[in-house]
Design a protein around this motif. Structure first.
Motif, mmCIF file in Angstrom:
data_model
loop_
_atom_site.group_PDB
_atom_site.id
_atom_site.type_symbol
_atom_site.label_atom_id
_atom_site.label_comp_id
_atom_site.label_asym_id
_atom_site.label_seq_id
_atom_site.Cartn_x
_atom_site.Cartn_y
_atom_site.Cartn_z
ATOM 1 N N SER A 53 40.108 17.251 9.566
ATOM 2 C CA SER A 53 41.386 17.645 8.977
ATOM 3 C C SER A 53 42.227 18.406 9.995
ATOM 4 C CB SER A 53 41.155 18.521 7.743
ATOM 5 O OG SER A 53 40.610 19.773 8.127
ATOM 6 N N ASP A 54 43.492 18.627 9.665
ATOM 7 C CA ASP A 54 44.359 19.441 10.520
ATOM 8 C C ASP A 54 43.813 20.858 10.626
ATOM 9 O OD1 ASP A 54 46.053 17.312 10.938
ATOM 10 O OD2 ASP A 54 47.468 17.888 9.361
ATOM 11 N N ASP A 75 42.855 22.915 14.047
ATOM 12 C CA ASP A 75 43.424 24.241 14.268
ATOM 13 C C ASP A 75 42.315 25.271 14.503
ATOM 14 O OD1 ASP A 75 45.800 26.096 14.170
ATOM 15 O OD2 ASP A 75 44.652 26.929 12.499
ATOM 16 N N PHE A 76 41.219 25.142 13.782
ATOM 17 C CA PHE A 76 40.092 26.057 13.946
ATOM 18 C C PHE A 76 39.496 25.956 15.349
ATOM 19 C CE2 PHE A 76 35.385 26.101 13.863
ATOM 20 C CZ PHE A 76 35.194 27.475 13.783
ATOM 21 N N VAL A 77 39.268 24.733 15.824
ATOM 22 C CA VAL A 77 38.690 24.538 17.161
ATOM 23 C C VAL A 77 39.617 25.132 18.226
ATOM 24 C CG1 VAL A 77 37.949 22.809 18.858
ATOM 25 C CG2 VAL A 77 37.425 22.489 16.425
ATOM 26 N N ARG A 88 34.383 24.190 23.718
ATOM 27 C CA ARG A 88 34.889 23.132 24.592
ATOM 28 C C ARG A 88 34.054 21.856 24.467
ATOM 29 N NH1 ARG A 88 34.457 24.192 29.724
ATOM 30 N NH2 ARG A 88 33.466 26.233 29.656
ATOM 31 N N ALA A 89 32.751 22.022 24.249
ATOM 32 C CA ALA A 89 31.901 20.847 24.038
ATOM 33 C C ALA A 89 32.277 20.132 22.741
ATOM 34 C CB ALA A 89 30.429 21.261 24.012
ATOM 35 N N ASN A 149 37.721 14.933 20.748
ATOM 36 C CA ASN A 149 38.984 14.561 21.398
ATOM 37 C C ASN A 149 40.131 15.478 20.959
ATOM 38 O OD1 ASN A 149 40.499 13.008 23.209
ATOM 39 N ND2 ASN A 149 41.177 11.601 21.596
ATOM 40 N N ILE A 150 39.859 16.783 20.974
ATOM 41 C CA ILE A 150 40.869 17.785 20.623
ATOM 42 C C ILE A 150 41.312 18.488 21.903
ATOM 43 C CG2 ILE A 150 41.314 19.939 19.367
ATOM 44 C CD1 ILE A 150 39.260 19.037 17.298
#
Length: 250
Positions: A45-46, A50-52, A97-98, A104-105
């Motif tokens: 989800s969006d 946003d969390f990542v 980062r992993a 693919n963010i």
């Protein structure tokens, strides 16, 4: 930015449950994320994206803030808190980062505007004012992200985001506890929680969809009023036909 072998071992070492005090029901459980899958499976989800990104942003300003605490504070407690938080955010940033690569963010490479202001405030502070600024800014930031992590952990459909939220939650709770161990947190400056919409109604929120289903079916979830009326009409017609056959047979 590197991290010493000793610091890395401290961060990655399994956390032992807190020992129970006399009269307690038992030790405080510390859940492990080792049993959670991490295959990038499930819709994203969006809010997940946003969390990542927010986890990455947290490390981009808290690592330099922790390093500043080591350099500028005269209080050994604050120095150790800064060192621990900086080291642990390096580990959390690697996990983030992993996850972002797998999903693919795209992640930012510098703090946002508010975070830059907080870091500048710490740079401008002297030895007398630094500790309070450092502790209060980080405690407030962790207090904001803490409930957001809980929401993602409870709602995400993606297994990689779920695992990251589980790990981030334990890091953030640890950091809040470390900051509060300084004994100088200004709790009065923290925002208050919003008042409950329906006080005293219980901890379980009422599901709007369930209410709608119940109200449209006479209290039978999943069955519409139209279906009920159709069934009744068919039964009525069948009854009439049966009655007519009985009378003709006589």
């Amino acid at each position: 930015m590197g991290i010493s072998t000793a610091a890395l071992a401290f961060v990655l070492a399994p956390v032992s449950p807190v020992q129970a005090a006399p009269g307690d029901a038992g030790p405080v459980p510390v859940p492990s994320s080792n049993g959670l899958s991490n295959k990038g499976v499930g819709a994203i989800s969006d809010a997940d994206r946003d969390f990542v990104i927010k986890v990455r942003l947290a490390g981009l300003w808290e690592v330099p803030a922790g390093n500043m605490a080591v350099e500028k504070s005269n209080d050994p407690r604050v120095v150790q808190i800064g060192k621990s938080i900086a080291a642990q955010h390096v580990v959390l940033d690697n996990l983030d980062r992993a996850a972002a690569k797998k999903l693919n963010i795209k992640l930012p490479n510098k703090p946002n505007g508010d975070q830059e202001l907080w870091l500048q405030e710490m740079r401008d502070a002297n030895a007398t004012t630094f500790d309070q600024i450092f502790i209060d800014r980080l405690r407030a930031a962790h207090g904001k992200i803490f409930p957001a992590i809980g929401t993602i952990r409870a709602t995400t459909r993606n297994d990689t985001v779920r695992k990251l939220a589980q790990e981030a939650n334990q890091f953030v709770l640890t950091h809040m506890t470390l900051l509060e161990s300084s004994n100088i947190v200004d709790y009065a400056s923290l925002p208050t929680a919003p008042a409950p919409a329906n006080p005293g109604s219980g901890p379980v929120p009422v599901d709007g969809q369930m209410l709608a289903a119940a109200s449209s079916s006479g209290g039978i979830p999943g069955v519409s009023t139209t279906v009920i009326l159709l069934v009744l009409a068919v039964a009525l017609v069948a009854g009439v036909i049966t009655s007519m056959r009985i009378f003709r047979a006589r």
